[in-house]
Design an enzyme around this catalytic site. Structure first.
Site, PDB file in Angstrom:
ATOM      1  N   ASN A 142      37.410   0.188   0.502  1.00  0.00           N
ATOM      2  CA  ASN A 142      36.650  -1.030   0.786  1.00  0.00           C
ATOM      3  C   ASN A 142      36.686  -1.948  -0.434  1.00  0.00           C
ATOM      4  O   ASN A 142      36.706  -1.497  -1.588  1.00  0.00           O
ATOM      5  CB  ASN A 142      35.219  -0.727   1.243  1.00  0.00           C
ATOM      6  CG  ASN A 142      34.416   0.142   0.300  1.00  0.00           C
ATOM      7  OD1 ASN A 142      34.969   0.959  -0.418  1.00  0.00           O
ATOM      8  ND2 ASN A 142      33.114  -0.026   0.312  1.00  0.00           N
ATOM      9  N   GLU A 190      34.569  -5.160  -1.660  1.00  0.00           N
ATOM     10  CA  GLU A 190      33.406  -6.020  -1.402  1.00  0.00           C
ATOM     11  C   GLU A 190      33.557  -7.372  -2.092  1.00  0.00           C
ATOM     12  O   GLU A 190      34.459  -7.587  -2.909  1.00  0.00           O
ATOM     13  CB  GLU A 190      32.121  -5.301  -1.839  1.00  0.00           C
ATOM     14  CG  GLU A 190      31.897  -4.043  -1.015  1.00  0.00           C
ATOM     15  CD  GLU A 190      30.547  -3.383  -1.248  1.00  0.00           C
ATOM     16  OE1 GLU A 190      29.868  -3.716  -2.240  1.00  0.00           O
ATOM     17  OE2 GLU A 190      30.181  -2.524  -0.414  1.00  0.00           O
ATOM     18  N   CYS A 200      36.698  -3.583   4.942  1.00  0.00           N
ATOM     19  CA  CYS A 200      36.474  -2.133   4.988  1.00  0.00           C
ATOM     20  C   CYS A 200      37.758  -1.383   4.615  1.00  0.00           C
ATOM     21  O   CYS A 200      38.869  -1.917   4.721  1.00  0.00           O
ATOM     22  CB  CYS A 200      36.052  -1.706   6.387  1.00  0.00           C
ATOM     23  SG  CYS A 200      34.452  -2.311   6.917  1.00  0.00           S
ATOM     24  N   GLU A 216      39.263   1.007   6.179  1.00  0.00           N
ATOM     25  CA  GLU A 216      40.197   1.219   7.291  1.00  0.00           C
ATOM     26  C   GLU A 216      41.103   0.014   7.475  1.00  0.00           C
ATOM     27  O   GLU A 216      42.307   0.135   7.703  1.00  0.00           O
ATOM     28  CB  GLU A 216      39.417   1.451   8.594  1.00  0.00           C
ATOM     29  CG  GLU A 216      38.531   2.676   8.599  1.00  0.00           C
ATOM     30  CD  GLU A 216      37.105   2.385   8.151  1.00  0.00           C
ATOM     31  OE1 GLU A 216      36.905   1.605   7.182  1.00  0.00           O
ATOM     32  OE2 GLU A 216      36.185   2.940   8.770  1.00  0.00           O
ATOM     33  N   CYS A 243      33.176   1.084  11.413  1.00  0.00           N
ATOM     34  CA  CYS A 243      32.342   0.021  11.969  1.00  0.00           C
ATOM     35  C   CYS A 243      33.037  -0.590  13.193  1.00  0.00           C
ATOM     36  O   CYS A 243      34.212  -0.328  13.471  1.00  0.00           O
ATOM     37  CB  CYS A 243      32.073  -1.046  10.913  1.00  0.00           C
ATOM     38  SG  CYS A 243      33.444  -2.192  10.657  1.00  0.00           S
ATOM     39  N   CYS A 296      36.302  -2.556  12.557  1.00  0.00           N
ATOM     40  CA  CYS A 296      37.453  -1.670  12.308  1.00  0.00           C
ATOM     41  C   CYS A 296      37.930  -1.010  13.593  1.00  0.00           C
ATOM     42  O   CYS A 296      39.138  -0.854  13.814  1.00  0.00           O
ATOM     43  CB  CYS A 296      37.095  -0.621  11.259  1.00  0.00           C
ATOM     44  SG  CYS A 296      36.939  -1.321   9.598  1.00  0.00           S
TER      45      CYS A 296
END
Ligand code: THU
Length: 135
Positions: free
Chosen positions: A42, A44, A53, A55, A90, A93
């Site tokens: 990830n 940010e 993210c 993924e 999430c 994703c």
């Protein structure tokens, strides 16, 4: 590449996570149908919505290298150093996975140092919105 090895690659990918805001370190390891592995973490951002993210980092790396067929992804997420219980992917994703992966695509959620739970993408995101819906 075994499922356990893919989970270990996801755990290793956590080490480069950039998560100064949430402290949630997430790593992903994506296995192509030809056996190659792309990892991601990830990333940010101070503008929180710009965060990507783990993924989607792994998927974007693979897609940008020309890959189009995928077998599985392992995801290892947790607050700080440990993974305890795991982070399921999430919704964004799951949607991005559905763009490139079939319902049988395996999603391995790492739940601890030696443990994981395996899901089918079709179970995590049933009735996905995809290209067929726009015909
Ligand atoms: N995160 C992921 O990397 N993957 C997910 O599927 C869930 C959330 C990250 C995004 C953010 O950096 C942190 O975890 C907390 O939401």
């Amino acid at each position: 590449m075994t499922e356990r090895e893919l989970c270990a690659a996801a755990m290793a990918a956590r080490q480069t996570a950039y998560a100064p805001y949430s402290g949630c370190l997430v790593g992903a390891a994506l296995l192509t149908s030809s056996g190659k592995v792309y990892t991601g973490c990830n990333v940010e951002n101070a503008s929180y919505g710009a965060t990507i993210c783990a993924e989607r980092t792994a998927l974007s790396k693979a897609i940008s290298e020309g890959e189009r067929a995928f077998a599985a992804i392992a995801v290892a997420g947790g607050v700080g150093e440990t993974v305890d219980g795991g982070f399921p992917p999430c919704g964004i994703c799951r949607q991005v996975m559905a763009e490139f992966c079939t319902a049988d695509f395996s999603v391995l959620v790492v739940t601890g140092t030696e443990t994981y739970t395996a899901y089918r993408l079709g179970d995590l995101l049933p009735y996905a919105f995809d290209a067929d819906a726009m015909q």
